[in-house]
Design a protein around this motif. Structure first.
Motif, PDB file in Angstrom:
ATOM      1  N   LEU A  48       0.800  -1.222   0.000  1.00  0.00           N
ATOM      2  CA  LEU A  48       0.000   0.000   0.000  1.00  0.00           C
ATOM      3  C   LEU A  48       0.835   1.274   0.000  1.00  0.00           C
ATOM      4  CD1 LEU A  48      -2.853  -1.050   2.466  1.00  0.00           C
ATOM      5  CD2 LEU A  48      -2.858  -1.110  -0.036  1.00  0.00           C
ATOM      6  N   THR A  49       2.104   1.198  -0.307  1.00  0.00           N
ATOM      7  CA  THR A  49       2.886   2.419  -0.486  1.00  0.00           C
ATOM      8  C   THR A  49       2.314   3.199  -1.667  1.00  0.00           C
ATOM      9  OG1 THR A  49       4.885   1.378   0.391  1.00  0.00           O
ATOM     10  CG2 THR A  49       5.173   3.343  -0.972  1.00  0.00           C
ATOM     11  N   GLY A  50       1.980   4.474  -1.431  1.00  0.00           N
ATOM     12  CA  GLY A  50       1.323   5.275  -2.454  1.00  0.00           C
ATOM     13  C   GLY A  50      -0.175   5.355  -2.280  1.00  0.00           C
ATOM     14  N   ALA A  51      -0.725   4.590  -1.338  1.00  0.00           N
ATOM     15  CA  ALA A  51      -2.163   4.627  -1.059  1.00  0.00           C
ATOM     16  C   ALA A  51      -2.488   5.852  -0.209  1.00  0.00           C
ATOM     17  CB  ALA A  51      -2.590   3.349  -0.338  1.00  0.00           C
ATOM     18  N   SER A  52      -3.739   5.943   0.225  1.00  0.00           N
ATOM     19  CA  SER A  52      -4.164   7.047   1.070  1.00  0.00           C
ATOM     20  C   SER A  52      -4.599   6.543   2.437  1.00  0.00           C
ATOM     21  CB  SER A  52      -5.342   7.797   0.428  1.00  0.00           C
ATOM     22  OG  SER A  52      -4.935   8.467  -0.734  1.00  0.00           O
ATOM     23  N   ARG A  53      -4.463   7.386   3.426  1.00  0.00           N
ATOM     24  CA  ARG A  53      -5.060   7.092   4.722  1.00  0.00           C
ATOM     25  C   ARG A  53      -6.545   7.436   4.673  1.00  0.00           C
ATOM     26  NH1 ARG A  53       0.134   8.445   5.698  1.00  0.00           N
ATOM     27  NH2 ARG A  53       1.232   7.221   7.300  1.00  0.00           N
ATOM     28  N   TYR A  54      -7.298   6.766   5.520  1.00  0.00           N
ATOM     29  CA  TYR A  54      -8.732   7.032   5.596  1.00  0.00           C
ATOM     30  C   TYR A  54      -9.009   7.938   6.777  1.00  0.00           C
ATOM     31  CZ  TYR A  54     -13.757   6.401   5.883  1.00  0.00           C
ATOM     32  OH  TYR A  54     -15.110   6.622   5.906  1.00  0.00           O
ATOM     33  N   CYS A  55      -9.489   9.149   6.499  1.00  0.00           N
ATOM     34  CA  CYS A  55      -9.848  10.107   7.535  1.00  0.00           C
ATOM     35  C   CYS A  55     -10.079  11.452   6.868  1.00  0.00           C
ATOM     36  CB  CYS A  55      -8.740  10.228   8.576  1.00  0.00           C
ATOM     37  SG  CYS A  55      -9.307  10.787  10.197  1.00  0.00           S
ATOM     38  N   PRO A  56     -10.878  12.350   7.435  1.00  0.00           N
ATOM     39  CA  PRO A  56     -11.017  13.687   6.851  1.00  0.00           C
ATOM     40  C   PRO A  56      -9.660  14.351   6.685  1.00  0.00           C
ATOM     41  CG  PRO A  56     -12.735  13.343   8.456  1.00  0.00           C
ATOM     42  CD  PRO A  56     -11.814  12.154   8.552  1.00  0.00           C
ATOM     43  N   PRO A  57      -9.492  15.204   5.676  1.00  0.00           N
ATOM     44  CA  PRO A  57      -8.179  15.639   5.235  1.00  0.00           C
ATOM     45  C   PRO A  57      -7.338  16.391   6.246  1.00  0.00           C
ATOM     46  CG  PRO A  57      -9.905  16.936   4.187  1.00  0.00           C
ATOM     47  CD  PRO A  57     -10.571  15.793   4.858  1.00  0.00           C
ATOM     48  N   GLY A  58      -7.958  17.055   7.202  1.00  0.00           N
ATOM     49  CA  GLY A  58      -7.159  17.783   8.180  1.00  0.00           C
ATOM     50  C   GLY A  58      -6.781  16.965   9.382  1.00  0.00           C
ATOM     51  N   GLU A  59      -7.194  15.683   9.433  1.00  0.00           N
ATOM     52  CA  GLU A  59      -7.119  14.951  10.688  1.00  0.00           C
ATOM     53  C   GLU A  59      -6.511  13.554  10.544  1.00  0.00           C
ATOM     54  OE1 GLU A  59     -11.170  15.053  11.959  1.00  0.00           O
ATOM     55  OE2 GLU A  59     -11.209  17.212  12.120  1.00  0.00           O
ATOM     56  N   TYR A  66      -1.553  -1.573  -8.422  1.00  0.00           N
ATOM     57  CA  TYR A  66      -2.426  -2.157  -7.394  1.00  0.00           C
ATOM     58  C   TYR A  66      -3.831  -2.324  -7.972  1.00  0.00           C
ATOM     59  CZ  TYR A  66      -4.944  -2.709  -2.964  1.00  0.00           C
ATOM     60  OH  TYR A  66      -5.739  -3.181  -1.948  1.00  0.00           O
ATOM     61  N   LYS A  67      -4.297  -3.578  -8.062  1.00  0.00           N
ATOM     62  CA  LYS A  67      -5.577  -3.848  -8.717  1.00  0.00           C
ATOM     63  C   LYS A  67      -6.569  -4.575  -7.814  1.00  0.00           C
ATOM     64  CE  LYS A  67      -3.388  -3.870 -13.256  1.00  0.00           C
ATOM     65  NZ  LYS A  67      -3.274  -4.532 -14.584  1.00  0.00           N
ATOM     66  N   ASP A  68      -6.230  -4.702  -6.537  1.00  0.00           N
ATOM     67  CA  ASP A  68      -7.107  -5.428  -5.618  1.00  0.00           C
ATOM     68  C   ASP A  68      -8.405  -4.690  -5.325  1.00  0.00           C
ATOM     69  OD1 ASP A  68      -5.079  -7.236  -5.558  1.00  0.00           O
ATOM     70  OD2 ASP A  68      -4.565  -6.980  -3.436  1.00  0.00           O
ATOM     71  N   ALA A  69      -8.457  -3.378  -5.625  1.00  0.00           N
ATOM     72  CA  ALA A  69      -9.657  -2.586  -5.310  1.00  0.00           C
ATOM     73  C   ALA A  69     -10.291  -1.995  -6.563  1.00  0.00           C
ATOM     74  CB  ALA A  69      -9.299  -1.471  -4.323  1.00  0.00           C
ATOM     75  N   ASP A  70     -10.061  -2.618  -7.707  1.00  0.00           N
ATOM     76  CA  ASP A  70     -10.656  -2.097  -8.944  1.00  0.00           C
ATOM     77  C   ASP A  70     -12.182  -2.160  -8.909  1.00  0.00           C
ATOM     78  OD1 ASP A  70      -8.140  -1.663  -9.900  1.00  0.00           O
ATOM     79  OD2 ASP A  70      -8.280  -3.037 -11.601  1.00  0.00           O
ATOM     80  N   ARG A  71     -12.724  -3.228  -8.340  1.00  0.00           N
ATOM     81  CA  ARG A  71     -14.182  -3.377  -8.270  1.00  0.00           C
ATOM     82  C   ARG A  71     -14.709  -2.656  -7.036  1.00  0.00           C
ATOM     83  NH1 ARG A  71     -12.694  -8.241 -10.684  1.00  0.00           N
ATOM     84  NH2 ARG A  71     -13.880  -8.698 -12.580  1.00  0.00           N
ATOM     85  N   SER A  72     -15.892  -2.109  -7.179  1.00  0.00           N
ATOM     86  CA  SER A  72     -16.406  -1.229  -6.136  1.00  0.00           C
ATOM     87  C   SER A  72     -16.884  -1.964  -4.902  1.00  0.00           C
ATOM     88  CB  SER A  72     -17.546  -0.378  -6.696  1.00  0.00           C
ATOM     89  OG  SER A  72     -18.682  -1.169  -6.947  1.00  0.00           O
TER      90      SER A  72
END
Length: 212
Positions: free
Chosen positions: A56-67, A119-125
Motif C-alpha cells: 500500500l505504499t502510495g495509497a491514502s489514509r482514511y480520515c477527513p483531510p485535516g485529521e 495495485y488492482k485489488d480494489a478495482d471493483r467497487s
C-alpha cells in the motif's frame, strides 16, 4: 464564497484543488493559502509513503483531510491505510507542482503513479462505488498530464469492471457514492471518448428517472 465555507464542504473528500480554482477566479490569496496547506498535507501526511508489507505504499489514509494524525469524528474510526481508493487524492499535487515548482510533489505523484497502475485489488467497487470513481478521476488526471496510453488502458480496465454495478440503498435509490463513480466515468470519457460510457450514463439516467 468564503474560504471557510469551501473548507467545510471539502472536509470529507479533501479535493482542495477547488480552492485553487477559486484563487484563479478571484485572485484572493486566502483561497490559495488554504489550497497550498492542504495540498501539502495530502502529499506529506495523507499519502502512505511506507507500508511495511510493501503493498500500500502510495495509497491514502482514511480520515477527513485535516485529521489524518488522530481519530475521526464519532464514531471515532481509527486512522488506517486504506486498501481501496475510497478517499484517494492526487489532483491537488499536480496543481501545487504547477503553482509552486515544489519537486516534492513530483516524488509523491510518482508514488501515486505506481500505486494506481500496479495495485488492482480494489478495482471493483463492492459496496463503495466511490473507490473506482476516485481511481478513474486520478487515471484521467494522469493521462491529461502525461498522454501515456497506460492510463487509458487502466481506465478502460476499471470502467469495465464497474459498468454493471448498481449499489442501492434500502429504499431502492442509488447509494450516494454512486455519484462519485459516475463522475469518474465522465472524466474517463473526457480523455478516452469510449462510446460505452455514453450507454452507461444513459442507463443511469433511466435508473434515476425510475427511482426519483
Amino acid at each position: 464564497m468564503p474560504a471557510v465555507a469551501y473548507h467545510c464542504r471539502q472536509r470529507g473528500v479533501g479535493d482542495f484543488r477547488e480552492m485553487a480554482l477559486q484563487f484563479v477566479r478571484t485572485g484572493k490569496e486566502n483561497y490559495f493559502d488554504t489550497f497550498d496547506a492542504h495540498a501539502l498535507h495530502v502529499a506529506d501526511v495523507h499519502t502512505v509513503h511506507y507500508d511495511p508489507a510493501g503493498k500500500l505504499t502510495g495509497a491514502s489514509r482514511y480520515c477527513p483531510p485535516g485529521e489524518h494524525v488522530r481519530f475521526d469524528e464519532p464514531p471515532h474510526y481509527p486512522v488506517y491505510f486504506s486498501n481501496t481508493f475510497n478517499h484517494f487524492k492526487s489532483e491537488e499535487l499536480f496543481e501545487r507542482w504547477y503553482f509552486t515548482g515544489d519537486h516534492r510533489m513530483l516524488d509523491v505523484i510518482a508514488e501515486h503513479r505506481r500505486f494506481v497502475t500496479e495495485y488492482k485489488d480494489a478495482d471493483r467497487s463492492g459496496g463503495q462505488p466511490r473507490g473506482p470513481g476516485h481511481l478513474l478521476i486520478t487515471l484521467a488526471k494522469f493521462y491529461e498530464h502525461t498522454l501515456d496510453p497506460l492510463f487509458l488502458k487502466r481506465g478502460k480496465e476499471v470502467f469495465d469492471k464497474n459498468k454493471d454495478v448498481v449499489v442501492q440503498e434500502k429504499n431502492g435509490k442509488a447509494n450516494f457514492q454512486q455519484g462519485i463513480q459516475l463522475e469518474g466515468a465522465r472524466r474517463y470519457y473526457e480523455v478516452s471518448q469510449d462510446p460505452e460510457v455514453i450507454d452507461y450514463l444513459k442507463r443511469w439516467a433511466a435508473f434515476f428517472q425510475k427511482t426519483k
